[in-house]
Design a protein around this motif. Structure first.
Motif, short mmCIF file in Angstrom:
data_model
loop_
_atom_site.label_atom_id
_atom_site.label_comp_id
_atom_site.label_asym_id
_atom_site.label_seq_id
_atom_site.Cartn_x
_atom_site.Cartn_y
_atom_site.Cartn_z
N TYR A 175 0.84 -1.19 0.00
CA TYR A 175 0.00 0.00 0.00
C TYR A 175 0.89 1.25 0.00
O TYR A 175 0.68 2.18 -0.79
CB TYR A 175 -0.88 -0.05 1.24
N MET A 179 1.56 4.25 -2.97
CA MET A 179 1.47 5.71 -2.79
C MET A 179 2.73 6.39 -3.29
O MET A 179 2.67 7.46 -3.91
CB MET A 179 1.24 6.04 -1.33
N GLY A 205 2.90 15.39 0.78
CA GLY A 205 1.96 14.74 1.69
C GLY A 205 1.73 13.29 1.33
O GLY A 205 1.78 12.39 2.18
N LEU A 206 1.49 13.05 0.06
CA LEU A 206 1.23 11.69 -0.40
C LEU A 206 2.45 10.81 -0.14
O LEU A 206 2.33 9.68 0.36
CB LEU A 206 0.91 11.74 -1.90
N VAL A 209 2.72 9.92 3.57
CA VAL A 209 1.80 8.86 4.01
C VAL A 209 2.28 7.51 3.50
O VAL A 209 2.24 6.50 4.22
CB VAL A 209 0.37 9.17 3.53
N GLU B 106 -5.60 9.25 7.60
CA GLU B 106 -4.46 9.32 6.69
C GLU B 106 -4.92 9.46 5.25
O GLU B 106 -4.35 10.22 4.47
CB GLU B 106 -3.60 8.08 6.86
N LEU B 107 -5.98 8.70 4.91
CA LEU B 107 -6.50 8.80 3.55
C LEU B 107 -7.00 10.22 3.30
O LEU B 107 -6.81 10.77 2.21
CB LEU B 107 -7.64 7.81 3.35
N MET B 109 -5.84 12.90 4.61
CA MET B 109 -4.67 13.74 4.37
C MET B 109 -4.22 13.66 2.92
O MET B 109 -3.78 14.64 2.33
CB MET B 109 -3.52 13.29 5.26
N VAL B 110 -4.33 12.45 2.35
CA VAL B 110 -3.90 12.28 0.96
C VAL B 110 -4.89 12.94 0.01
O VAL B 110 -4.52 13.64 -0.93
CB VAL B 110 -3.77 10.78 0.63
#
Lengths: 483, 203
Positions: A175, A179, A205-206, A209, B106-107, B109-110
């Motif tokens: 996962y 990203m 940001g992406l 994460v 978190e999602l 945030m994305v």
């Protein structure tokens, strides 16, 4: 034709190992159950030939092949060589134990060899895909190995936990990788990812994460708090030979995974993952060292000790410097050396129908065998990090790297926690030298097991007295790999 | 004006998400497996939209045709006691909810701040004579040769491990050996017993 061969040549050790394992796999079918030792010798020969190919291949600078998915560099070579030696020792230590418990099957060796192949692939990976596939190859074999003793409820439970949590970790890892793939605009090669992440205008940001998920997945595999739950159960529940295998060589591959993934691919995001590693390192060192004190089962105690050692490894990685990566790899090698000797000692004290799993079984070892009590003493002081042993220099180098990176408070915490840890290592020494033996049986064990175990113990001392060559090797290798 | 492709995309996507939820909330495991089949079908539909026909068809053939049928067999053969499985649901609910909330955060945030509803220009249309299978084959056997071979090794290990874990001869298991059955002699099966006459035959 020649150009094609030159593309394959850098991966010669892996190719040779795969070919030889396949031969062992088929040859084993024609070997009678009573002559299973033949498979053992074939497996040792396989490792030896692979090691020779690895050493003999011409070398200069990193060579990339298979469309940049595979890298052949000094770091990879050194770690692969050490993994091969470690697996060879695992084979030698475990054969009698396995034979006495009716576990000496051909699959024991072939699965361990396939797992070794997975470690080598992982160590030499230069692409997210190959990193992942190497990891899966390594882990899949381990799940099966832990489950091998099917009539044991403990082993089945351990295998189930390991498998489910391992699958979850793989999911997290993938996962996160997806990203990063999105954030970098479709890059998966380690250098390409690093370049894309360093470029201006990247979706930070992406990527951050994604990094969180990747670090969580990696932490699961290495077994650091809070992703450590499987370690004690697997170490205690699995047959000791499997614990010996799961707990030693794969740690080297795991640290290589960290160095390649974080040190190379995600290097531009070091500020993001450093904070995560700080938390995980402190928690691992604290929980590992404090919980280990309460254990009476030595396998479980060593499991918690592993967690704390992996916390120290993270200390090196979170420095995010070349010095730190070199220290972390050195630590993983030192830990593997100590782990081999410690679990080897449990195998030596076990005999048909008896498992030396409890701390009490080590009581009065000095009366029964002064030499092996001394070997265990070396291993314990090394794990505690007392000079002159390899464990001391491993701890020293990671602490120095963390200090140079400016984590002074972290170093203080680490030193204090390793003091806590010294308690339970010294307790084993006290049991061996000051208590009356509970178990009076003479120490038997094959000549090769006793000789190799002694050499293993002495190596712990030798690399402590002369730490420089190995340290210099990793310093050089890291500088070459992470230019 | 929404164009037709977007409409198809959203219907398949909704179907996929709905089926995914169905898999985890269905009380009956067989229903859950069938929901998974539906999810695979919708996924294949999405791939069709991307002009990945080969992948879409192989997803249906391999997963729906082979894997899921096997899966259904296994689910039907196992006697799964759902009440036992659901025991302790509320005990673990808080921690599960916490993890789920973290993931959603978190999602978020994305996703937040990005124009996710924007429909891009899409991929450039492939040439009319482009062959999906050929392109995938070319990629697999050139650029991705090494991972492809590794995947083969992983499958080999899976076979070895599965056999090592399941194959064993139990004592007292009854099995047939056709070779012995064919080679059987009369003497192996029939025992001639001579019963002495007792002299009462005449009566």
């Amino acid at each position: 034709m020649t150009s094609y061969l030159s593309l394959l040549a850098p991966a010669a050790p892996e190719i040779v190992l795969l070919a030889l394992v396949s031969i062992v796999l088929v040859a084993d079918l024609f070997i009678d159950d009573s002559r299973r030792m033949t498979t053992y010798f074939l497996s040792q020969l396989t490792l030896l030939i692979t090691l020779l190919v690895l050493v003999a291949a011409p070398h200069g600078g990193p060579v990339y092949t298979f469309h940049n998915m595979y890298v052949d560099d000094t770091l990879g070579r050194a770690l692969k060589g050490l993994v091969l030696v470690a697996v060879s020792l695992v084979f030698a230590y475990s054969k009698t134990y396995a034979e006495q418990r009716d576990m000496l099957k051909g699959e024991l060796f072939t699965l361990m060899l396939f797992s070794t192949l997975g470690m080598m692939v992982l160590i030499s990976a230069n692409h997210f895909l190959t990193l992942y596939l190497g990891l899966e190859l390594l882990a899949l074999c381990q799940y099966a190995l832990v489950a091998m003793q099917r009539d044991s409820a403990r082993a089945s439970e351990a295998a189930m936990k390991y498998f489910v949590l391992g699958a979850l970790a793989s999911g997290l890892l993938l996962y996160g990788m997806s990203m990063i793939y999105g954030a970098t605009g479709g890059q998966l090669g380690l250098q390409a990812v690093a370049q894309a992440l360093a470029a201006p205008g990247v979706d930070h940001g992406l990527a951050a994460v994604g990094t969180v998920f990747i670090v969580a997945g990696l932490a699961f595999k290495l077994g650091v708090v809070p992703f450590h739950m499987w370690i004690p159960d697997v170490y205690e529940g699995a047959p000791t030979v499997m614990t010996l295998f799961v707990g030693t060589a794969p740690k080297i591959a795991g640290v290589a995974f960290f160095v390649r993934m974080l040190g190379e691919g995600l290097a531009p995001l070091s500020h993001d993952w450093q904070q995560m590693l700080v938390i995980m390192a402190v928690l691992s060192m604290a929980l590992g060292n404090i919980t280990a004190i309460a254990q009476t089962n030595i396998k479980r105690m060593l499991a918690y000790s592993t967690i704390s050692h992996m916390g120290f490894v993270l200390l090196g990685i979170l420095a995010a410097s070349q010095q730190g990566y070199a220290a972390a790899t050195y630590y993983s090698v030192a830990y593997t050396l100590m782990g081999l000797a410690a679990f080897g000692m449990i195998l030596l004290l076990s005999r048909a129908g008896f498992e030396a799993e409890n701390l009490d079984d080590f009581k009065g070892l000095n009366r029964r065998s002064p030499w092996f009590a001394f070997v265990m003493l070396l291993v314990m002081i090394s794990m505690a990090g007392i000079p002159p042993s390899v464990g001391f220099f491993a701890k020293l180098s990671v602490l120095r790297a963390a200090l140079d990176a400016g984590f002074t408070w972290l170093v203080v915490v680490a030193v204090l926690l390793s003091l806590v840890g010294a308690f339970y290592y010294l307790r084993v020494i006290k049991l061996m030298y000051m208590d009356e033996p509970v178990d009076q049986a003479p120490i038997e064990g094959d000549l090769d097991l006793r000789v190799l175990l002694s050499l293993n113990g002495l190596a712990v001392l030798l690399f402590g007295v002369l730490p420089q060559p190995l340290l210099a090797l990793f310093d050089h290798a890291i500088v070459q790999s992470l230019r | 004006m929404i164009d037709f492709q977007v409409l198809v995309f959203y219907s398949f996507a909704l179907l996929l998400v709905g089926a995914g939820i169905g898999v985890i909330v269905a009380r009956n495991p067989v229903h859950a497996a069938l929901f998974l089949v539906l999810a695979f079908f919708s996924g294949a539909g999405l791939w069709m939209l991307l002009e990945a026909e080969f992948l879409a068809i192989s997803l249906v053939l391999v997963y729906v045709g082979a894997v899921m049928v096997l899966f259904l067999f296994v689910v039907m053969m196992l006697d799964i006691n759902l009440d036992q499985l659901r025991e302790g649901f509320w005990k673990y609910f808080p921690i599960g909810a916490l993890v789920a909330l973290l993931m959603v955060g978190e999602l978020w945030m994305v996703v937040s701040g990005r124009d996710v509803m924007r429909t891009g220009q899409g991929l450039p249309p492939a040439a009319a004579d482009a062959s999906n299978t050929r392109e995938i084959g070319l990629q697999l056997y050139t650029t991705y040769l090494y991972p492809f071979e590794l995947a083969a090794v992983v499958l080999l290990v899976a076979i070895v491990a599965a056999i090592a874990l399941t194959l064993r001869r139990r004592k007292g298991t009854k099995y047939q050996n056709p070779a012995e059955q064919v080679r059987v002699k009369r003497a192996d099966r029939v025992r001639m017993v001579s019963i002495p006459a007792t002299g009462k035959t005449g009566e």
